[in-house]
Scaffold this active site. Sequence first.
Site, PDB file in Angstrom:
ATOM      1  N   ASP A   7       0.866  -1.197   0.000  1.00  0.00           N
ATOM      2  CA  ASP A   7       0.000   0.000   0.000  1.00  0.00           C
ATOM      3  C   ASP A   7       0.894   1.236   0.000  1.00  0.00           C
ATOM      4  OD1 ASP A   7      -2.428   1.552   0.180  1.00  0.00           O
ATOM      5  OD2 ASP A   7      -1.975   1.906   2.285  1.00  0.00           O
ATOM      6  N   SER A   8       0.288   2.375  -0.351  1.00  0.00           N
ATOM      7  CA  SER A   8       1.024   3.636  -0.316  1.00  0.00           C
ATOM      8  C   SER A   8       1.451   3.979   1.111  1.00  0.00           C
ATOM      9  CB  SER A   8       0.128   4.757  -0.828  1.00  0.00           C
ATOM     10  OG  SER A   8      -0.984   4.901   0.046  1.00  0.00           O
ATOM     11  N   TYR A  39      -1.001   8.579  -2.360  1.00  0.00           N
ATOM     12  CA  TYR A  39      -0.986   8.397  -3.812  1.00  0.00           C
ATOM     13  C   TYR A  39      -2.224   9.044  -4.450  1.00  0.00           C
ATOM     14  CZ  TYR A  39       2.697   4.736  -3.851  1.00  0.00           C
ATOM     15  OH  TYR A  39       3.870   4.022  -3.752  1.00  0.00           O
ATOM     16  N   GLY A  40      -3.265   9.186  -3.650  1.00  0.00           N
ATOM     17  CA  GLY A  40      -4.583   9.583  -4.176  1.00  0.00           C
ATOM     18  C   GLY A  40      -4.655  10.961  -4.791  1.00  0.00           C
ATOM     19  N   CYS A  70      -4.234  -1.487  -2.199  1.00  0.00           N
ATOM     20  CA  CYS A  70      -4.360  -0.048  -2.412  1.00  0.00           C
ATOM     21  C   CYS A  70      -5.274   0.132  -3.630  1.00  0.00           C
ATOM     22  CB  CYS A  70      -2.974   0.526  -2.692  1.00  0.00           C
ATOM     23  SG  CYS A  70      -2.967   2.264  -3.127  1.00  0.00           S
ATOM     24  N   ASN A  71      -6.426   0.750  -3.409  1.00  0.00           N
ATOM     25  CA  ASN A  71      -7.368   0.923  -4.525  1.00  0.00           C
ATOM     26  C   ASN A  71      -6.825   1.887  -5.566  1.00  0.00           C
ATOM     27  OD1 ASN A  71     -10.194  -0.406  -3.756  1.00  0.00           O
ATOM     28  ND2 ASN A  71      -9.198   0.347  -1.912  1.00  0.00           N
ATOM     29  N   CYS A 195     -11.137   2.641  -0.482  1.00  0.00           N
ATOM     30  CA  CYS A 195      -9.766   3.011  -0.121  1.00  0.00           C
ATOM     31  C   CYS A 195      -9.436   2.201   1.115  1.00  0.00           C
ATOM     32  CB  CYS A 195      -9.663   4.506   0.174  1.00  0.00           C
ATOM     33  SG  CYS A 195      -8.060   4.976   0.895  1.00  0.00           S
ATOM     34  N   HIS A 197      -7.559   2.665   3.509  1.00  0.00           N
ATOM     35  CA  HIS A 197      -7.432   3.395   4.767  1.00  0.00           C
ATOM     36  C   HIS A 197      -8.790   3.536   5.471  1.00  0.00           C
ATOM     37  CE1 HIS A 197      -3.550   4.685   3.168  1.00  0.00           C
ATOM     38  NE2 HIS A 197      -3.265   5.235   4.331  1.00  0.00           N
TER      39      HIS A 197
HETATM   40  N1  DGL Z   1      -5.006   3.225   0.718  1.00  0.00           N
HETATM   41  C1  DGL Z   1      -4.910   3.557  -0.637  1.00  0.00           C
HETATM   42  C2  DGL Z   1      -6.175   3.266  -1.395  1.00  0.00           C
HETATM   43  O1  DGL Z   1      -6.768   2.232  -1.140  1.00  0.00           O
HETATM   44  C3  DGL Z   1      -4.183   4.810  -1.035  1.00  0.00           C
HETATM   45  C4  DGL Z   1      -4.513   6.058  -0.384  1.00  0.00           C
HETATM   46  C5  DGL Z   1      -3.560   7.154  -0.803  1.00  0.00           C
HETATM   47  O2  DGL Z   1      -2.356   6.941  -0.766  1.00  0.00           O
HETATM   48  O3  DGL Z   1      -4.036   8.233  -1.170  1.00  0.00           O
HETATM   49  O4  DGL Z   1      -6.582   3.986  -2.268  1.00  0.00           O
END
Ligand code: DGL
Length: 270
Positions: A7-8, A39-40, A70-71, A195, A197
């Site tokens: 994941d990020s 990453y989003g 990580c989506n 997501c 998170h």
């Molecule tokens: N947890 C990640 C997701 O599922 C990435 C969130 C991010 O880094 O912005 O999208």
Amino acid sequence: MPIGVFDSGLGGLTILRALQKRLPEQAFTYLGDNANTPYGTRDAYDVFDLTTKSVQTLFDMGCELVILACNTASASALHRMQVSWLPKGEQRVLGVFVPMIENLTRRDWGDNAPPTHTGLENVAVFATRATVESGAFPREMKFRARDVEVVGQPCDGLVDAIEAGDMAKARQLVQGHVATLIKRLPKPQSAVLGCTHYPIVEHMFRRALPESTKLLSQPGIVADATADYLQRHERYAQAGETQYFTTGEVGKVGRLAELFLGHPVDWQKV
Ligand code: DGL
């Protein structure tokens, strides 16, 4: 040969926890790119470069199967990785949102039959801006189900608040993003936390959404899909411990990770 979970940042730990519960014997190697989170808010090129770098690190550590927990990476990098980056051989990368869509539309893994009516009329997707803007969720949905309205709600700021452990800010953001969604889709039939998170603040989404909305939890669904995959691909299953790696600051990541895992673990820097 542990299974890599990437994941990020810390969000993928919600998936890892469910995987550990579902597959208690299995060895995992977790890698969080905390130095580059979130990453989003990045574009697809950036997400691709960062994701491939970390997946390569996991391959180099001996993982042959990597789960993009990580989506954002699954939505904006996975397809390109599978088409043009993945080395020929036994190494595989799996994403996290197709299992969720298959669950929503009650399809079995790998069922590629034409779209059917599923009884599902609409679904709200709460995710990062990059995931929503990739259009991957509605696209995958339409492959499997007809006449489903997908309404994406980018939840700007939420990953940062969770990574910072600022739950008061997270609550405020969840309430605001749900209110914005409700203006466009007053009675969502289902809602997806797209997501990894967000399961940490799932109770906040539950409270803010109408009672009638079915809220889908991604970790359990991904764990079931992975167990199913391993039954069909036994070469990737191996017993052992879990190791935790981060590109970020070990001390800080360790403290925050307890929020996701409920107990302390040893982190190593890559
Ligand atoms: N947890 C990640 C997701 O599922 C990435 C969130 C991010 O880094 O912005 O999208």
